[in-house]
Motif scaffolding. Sequence first.
Motif, PDB file in Angstrom:
ATOM      1  N   VAL A 148     -31.390  15.075   6.521  1.00  0.00           N
ATOM      2  CA  VAL A 148     -32.549  14.464   7.171  1.00  0.00           C
ATOM      3  C   VAL A 148     -33.416  13.805   6.110  1.00  0.00           C
ATOM      4  N   CYS A 149     -34.098  12.724   6.514  1.00  0.00           N
ATOM      5  CA  CYS A 149     -34.982  11.975   5.625  1.00  0.00           C
ATOM      6  C   CYS A 149     -36.103  12.894   5.124  1.00  0.00           C
ATOM      7  N   ASP A 150     -36.349  12.869   3.792  1.00  0.00           N
ATOM      8  CA  ASP A 150     -37.412  13.693   3.206  1.00  0.00           C
ATOM      9  C   ASP A 150     -38.798  13.178   3.560  1.00  0.00           C
ATOM     10  N   ASN A 151     -38.931  11.911   3.938  1.00  0.00           N
ATOM     11  CA  ASN A 151     -40.227  11.315   4.195  1.00  0.00           C
ATOM     12  C   ASN A 151     -40.667  11.524   5.647  1.00  0.00           C
ATOM     13  N   CYS A 152     -39.850  11.054   6.613  1.00  0.00           N
ATOM     14  CA  CYS A 152     -40.253  11.126   8.017  1.00  0.00           C
ATOM     15  C   CYS A 152     -39.680  12.361   8.724  1.00  0.00           C
ATOM     16  N   LYS A 153     -38.660  12.926   8.199  1.00  0.00           N
ATOM     17  CA  LYS A 153     -37.991  14.111   8.732  1.00  0.00           C
ATOM     18  C   LYS A 153     -37.506  13.919  10.167  1.00  0.00           C
ATOM     19  N   GLU A 154     -37.184  12.647  10.529  1.00  0.00           N
ATOM     20  CA  GLU A 154     -36.712  12.348  11.870  1.00  0.00           C
ATOM     21  C   GLU A 154     -35.282  11.789  11.867  1.00  0.00           C
ATOM     22  N   ASP A 203     -31.527  10.299   9.934  1.00  0.00           N
ATOM     23  CA  ASP A 203     -30.591  10.698   8.881  1.00  0.00           C
ATOM     24  C   ASP A 203     -30.863   9.901   7.609  1.00  0.00           C
ATOM     25  N   ALA A 204     -30.734  10.557   6.474  1.00  0.00           N
ATOM     26  CA  ALA A 204     -30.937   9.902   5.182  1.00  0.00           C
ATOM     27  C   ALA A 204     -29.680   9.103   4.824  1.00  0.00           C
ATOM     28  N   CYS A 217     -34.297   7.638   4.926  1.00  0.00           N
ATOM     29  CA  CYS A 217     -33.642   6.839   5.962  1.00  0.00           C
ATOM     30  C   CYS A 217     -33.851   5.373   5.618  1.00  0.00           C
ATOM     31  N   CYS A 243     -37.682   4.235   5.864  1.00  0.00           N
ATOM     32  CA  CYS A 243     -38.531   4.780   4.789  1.00  0.00           C
ATOM     33  C   CYS A 243     -38.144   4.203   3.428  1.00  0.00           C
TER      34      CYS A 243
END
Length: 161
Positions: free
Chosen positions: A2-8, A10-11, A29, A32
């Motif tokens: 999961v994206c470290d910035n938005c946490k919504e 996939d990275a 993602c 981001c």
Amino acid sequence: MVCDNCKERDAVVHLTKIVNNAVTQLHLCERCAAEHGVETTVATPKHPLGEFLQAVQQQLAVPSADAVRCHFCSMTLKDFRASGRWGCARCYTTFEGSNRELLRRVHGSSRHIGQSYRPPQPESIQKQAELAELRERLRRAIDGEQFELAADLRDRIRVLE
């Protein structure tokens, strides 16, 4: 992951930063990553200047060398590539630009540098013929053991050389 910035989402971008010998990893993602200034698409960004330069280049584009045809023999550059021979003497002037490029690629320069052929002068041809005749007569004189004649021929050869 999961994206470290938005946490919504996939990275898809894994960014590694090294600041003061400290390594930090960010998994972002696409959206981001774009906010952090990382390009995620393969296509180059569109710029007005790039579009303008491309339009100018298309207007100035020289017609394809394959489309050019010799007015005398109707040969094209494509025909030359296939056969390795020009159709007539006028092909050299018709395809001069392509010839120069070909010579530059093959020889490193489109200008001739070095020796050029110069036909022998008529005097030198006559002199060479006379020397060959004297040498033959000298050989025959030596074979016939006519040494006085051979010495005379030898001296005449030295004078001519």
